[in-house]
Each structure stands twice: as C-alpha cells, then as structure tokens.
Write an enzyme that holds these catalytic residues in place. Sequence first.
Site, mmCIF file in Angstrom:
data_model
loop_
_atom_site.group_PDB
_atom_site.id
_atom_site.type_symbol
_atom_site.label_atom_id
_atom_site.label_comp_id
_atom_site.label_asym_id
_atom_site.label_seq_id
_atom_site.Cartn_x
_atom_site.Cartn_y
_atom_site.Cartn_z
ATOM 1 N N SER A 123 0.794 -1.234 0.000
ATOM 2 C CA SER A 123 0.000 0.000 0.000
ATOM 3 C C SER A 123 0.827 1.285 0.000
ATOM 4 O O SER A 123 0.252 2.369 -0.133
ATOM 5 C CB SER A 123 -0.956 0.010 1.192
ATOM 6 O OG SER A 123 -2.011 -0.870 0.941
ATOM 7 N N LYS A 126 0.159 3.586 -2.767
ATOM 8 C CA LYS A 126 -1.065 4.396 -2.890
ATOM 9 C C LYS A 126 -0.793 5.897 -3.014
ATOM 10 O O LYS A 126 -1.403 6.555 -3.851
ATOM 11 C CB LYS A 126 -2.027 4.078 -1.737
ATOM 12 C CG LYS A 126 -2.710 2.725 -1.943
ATOM 13 C CD LYS A 126 -3.463 2.240 -0.725
ATOM 14 C CE LYS A 126 -4.127 0.897 -1.031
ATOM 15 N NZ LYS A 126 -4.482 0.148 0.171
ATOM 16 N N TYR A 251 -3.750 -2.896 -10.369
ATOM 17 C CA TYR A 251 -3.621 -2.648 -8.923
ATOM 18 C C TYR A 251 -2.702 -3.678 -8.267
ATOM 19 O O TYR A 251 -1.830 -3.329 -7.463
ATOM 20 C CB TYR A 251 -5.021 -2.663 -8.274
ATOM 21 C CG TYR A 251 -4.992 -2.600 -6.772
ATOM 22 C CD1 TYR A 251 -4.724 -1.405 -6.099
ATOM 23 C CD2 TYR A 251 -5.221 -3.746 -5.998
ATOM 24 C CE1 TYR A 251 -4.689 -1.357 -4.708
ATOM 25 C CE2 TYR A 251 -5.180 -3.701 -4.615
ATOM 26 C CZ TYR A 251 -4.912 -2.505 -3.982
ATOM 27 O OH TYR A 251 -4.864 -2.465 -2.608
ATOM 28 N N TYR A 303 -4.445 3.795 8.133
ATOM 29 C CA TYR A 303 -5.796 3.214 8.252
ATOM 30 C C TYR A 303 -6.455 3.580 9.578
ATOM 31 O O TYR A 303 -6.378 4.736 10.000
ATOM 32 C CB TYR A 303 -5.744 1.685 8.075
ATOM 33 C CG TYR A 303 -4.924 1.253 6.906
ATOM 34 C CD1 TYR A 303 -5.294 1.644 5.617
ATOM 35 C CD2 TYR A 303 -3.786 0.487 7.056
ATOM 36 C CE1 TYR A 303 -4.540 1.256 4.520
ATOM 37 C CE2 TYR A 303 -3.026 0.106 5.965
ATOM 38 C CZ TYR A 303 -3.405 0.486 4.712
ATOM 39 O OH TYR A 303 -2.651 0.128 3.643
ATOM 40 N N VAL A 321 1.293 -3.864 3.746
ATOM 41 C CA VAL A 321 1.341 -5.184 4.392
ATOM 42 C C VAL A 321 2.618 -5.968 4.059
ATOM 43 O O VAL A 321 2.833 -7.043 4.591
ATOM 44 C CB VAL A 321 0.088 -6.048 4.079
ATOM 45 C CG1 VAL A 321 -1.137 -5.492 4.767
ATOM 46 C CG2 VAL A 321 -0.113 -6.210 2.586
HETATM 47 N N1 GLN Z 1 -2.137 -5.333 -1.945
HETATM 48 C C1 GLN Z 1 -2.712 -5.237 -0.638
HETATM 49 C C2 GLN Z 1 -4.184 -5.477 -0.679
HETATM 50 O O1 GLN Z 1 -4.808 -4.992 -1.552
HETATM 51 C C3 GLN Z 1 -2.416 -3.886 -0.080
HETATM 52 C C4 GLN Z 1 -2.927 -3.730 1.337
HETATM 53 C C5 GLN Z 1 -1.952 -3.082 2.257
HETATM 54 O O2 GLN Z 1 -0.762 -3.005 2.008
HETATM 55 N N2 GLN Z 1 -2.434 -2.647 3.384
HETATM 56 O O3 GLN Z 1 -4.734 -6.154 0.123
#
Ligand code: GLN
Length: 367
Positions: A123, A126, A251, A303, A321
């Site tokens: 993420s 993003k 994505y 988050y 993650v």
């Molecule tokens: N690729 C992960 C997902 O879509 C990204 C989520 C994350 O890094 N928090 O679940």
Amino acid sequence: YHAPAGHAAGPNPQAARGRCQRLSGADHSENPLPRIPWMRGNFKLRTGPGSGLHRERRNEVYMEALLEELLEQCRPYTRQGKVATYIPELAKANLDDLGIYVLRSDGQHFHAGDWNKPFAIQSVIKPILLLLALMDNGEEYVRSRVGVEATGKPFDAINVTDQTLLSDHLNPMVNMGAIAICGLIHGASYEEKFQRLLELTRKLAGNPDIQLDQDVYLSEKHTGYKNRALAFLLKTYGMLEDDVEEVLDFYFKACSISVTSQDLAVIGSVLSSHGTLPDSEERVFDREYGNYVNAILMTCGMYDGSGAFAVNVGVPAKSGVGGGIMAVVPTRMGIGIFSPGLDEKGNSLAGIQLLERLSNRLYLSIF
Ligand code: GLN
C-alpha cells in the site's frame, strides 16, 4: 534526470557494503564529511574547531548511533508481529528483518539494519498512485471521484452506507479508493499505465532499477477475492469505467513493486519537499499535490491506526502489508522502514515502535 551514482536497488551486497563502510564506518578522518550524490550544491565546507563542519560531524555521529540504538531497542518487537498470510507469497518474509533509512533535506543520510533488503511496496504505492492521478487529471477532478475523508476503517473495508456508495466514502489510502484511483491513470492500455507508474516510482526514488516482483504479483492476483469484491462494488455504483479484471491486474502489479527502505526514504523526502528531487531540485509534481497527499497520509495513511499514529508519532506516513512504512517529515526528512511483522491493523509493528522513538528523540511531530 540521472539516478544518483551508487544508489543500488535490490540485493547488491557488494554495493551495500561499500556504502555502509563509506557512510557509517567509524573512521572518517580521511573523508571527514561523507558526501552523498544528492547533497545540495550550495553546502559550504568550513574546517577548524567550532566550525560548521565539526558541528555537522558531531550531528552525524549522533544520528548513526541513535539509529543503531533505537533499532536494538525495537528488535524484540519484530517477533510480536505477524507476517501477512492472505497473500501467500508475503508469508515467506523473515520476521527478524528490521531496517531504517533516513534522508534529511540537507542531503545527509543515515541507515541501520536491513535498510537494503527488498520487499513488496504494497500500500505504500497508494500515495504514488494518487500523485500520478493528480498529475494526469488535476486536483478538482480527482477529488470529485475519490474523496479525502478519513475512513477510520481497516484497509480492505467495504465502506458502503445506506445502500449507496459516494465519492466521499472513498479515500485514496484504502483499497477501495485506491482501486478507483487506478481507473483515473492515463495511458492507452493498462500495460502503458503500469509503465508510467513504474517510471514515476523510479524517478521519485532516484532508482532506475526498481522492478515488479512477479511472484508477489501472481500470488495476489490468484487470491485477491476481497479486492475483486471491492472493485465490483465500484463498478456497480458507476465509479469504475474500465474492465474490472484489467483494473485489478494493474492494482495487483502496483502493489507488487519491489523496493527497499532506502527507496521509501527517498520517495518520502520528495514528498517532504513538496515535489522536488533531493539531488537536483528538479520539480516532479506541483507543490499543492504535495500538500494534498501529505494531508491524506496524515489522516488515513495508517488506516484505523492513523489517530494513534498522529498522537504518538505525528507525521504523515504510509504503511503496507509487505512491512514497509514511508514517513514524511515536511521540510525536514523522508524515512523508510522495513519490518514485516504486522499488528492487527496491518501496520508494521516494530516499524511503528521505531518511528515513535525516533520522533521523540528528534522532535519530529508536526503538532
Ligand atoms: N495489496 C494489498 C491489498 O490490496 C495492499 C494492502 C496493504 O498493504 N495494506 O490487500
């Protein structure tokens, strides 16, 4: 734009060792002030007791020792976290990895631990997706499609209220909003869109060797059911024009770009200067876009842990993650952290501990 010489990407132990020695070796007598390629050109060298150079050197030794000290303090936390398992390839990560890289706005940089280990950006892509969407479409259009309100919810939340989905329910830092942002990137094909995103990532990191991690990409593509559900909801409510699978493929690739803590620190430093590259001061994006992205990182980058992070650390940041955290200290520094053990919100557990301590010691909080 030329990438800084010696800025190796990925596992290049030779280069990494050379750089470690050059930057954190104890004996600096022959090379009193280690310079880095992106150090700003107007830096003036003065020598002699009490001079700026001595102060600079003391500060440098302090920073190197501080990072080592904090790393050791936080090492016990690495095993309290859990690696992400819902993307099978990420479950292979080593819980013991812990690294940090700091790039200050004066060009000085410092690192400790596994700062050169590659991991999936997840993420942390993003904010880069959002930047590209802003550069392609302008702020007004992007904002009309994907809102800026903090969701206060987990990264994969289905944020539908009263049986409807509005742009205000979306935020670019959580999955549903980020997937909607994917649909706004310009390009004749999704292949071209991905190349444009990869090029921007390389440019912001000053690292032309950044690549896609094919295994992570395929692993997530084969298991990403929740993201499929989110994308189909977007489609249902008319918030995604293109083919759902094509957007998702883009994505998943975006999340699977392989980076190091160093890459995240350099990208963070560009956000900290609101759009200029650290080595050349070349402007990559408008200043206002820097404000826009940093504000959203502050309110939603971690988050449903963003409130606690604002109180305890106090700087814009984005987690992934894969175990990465990119922190932005406006006008002062970019910080990249890697530790794959996650807390229950999906944020790097030891990484947050490290940032809390660093923020306390260096007074980083913007509040
Ligand atoms: N690729 C992960 C997902 O879509 C990204 C989520 C994350 O890094 N928090 O679940």
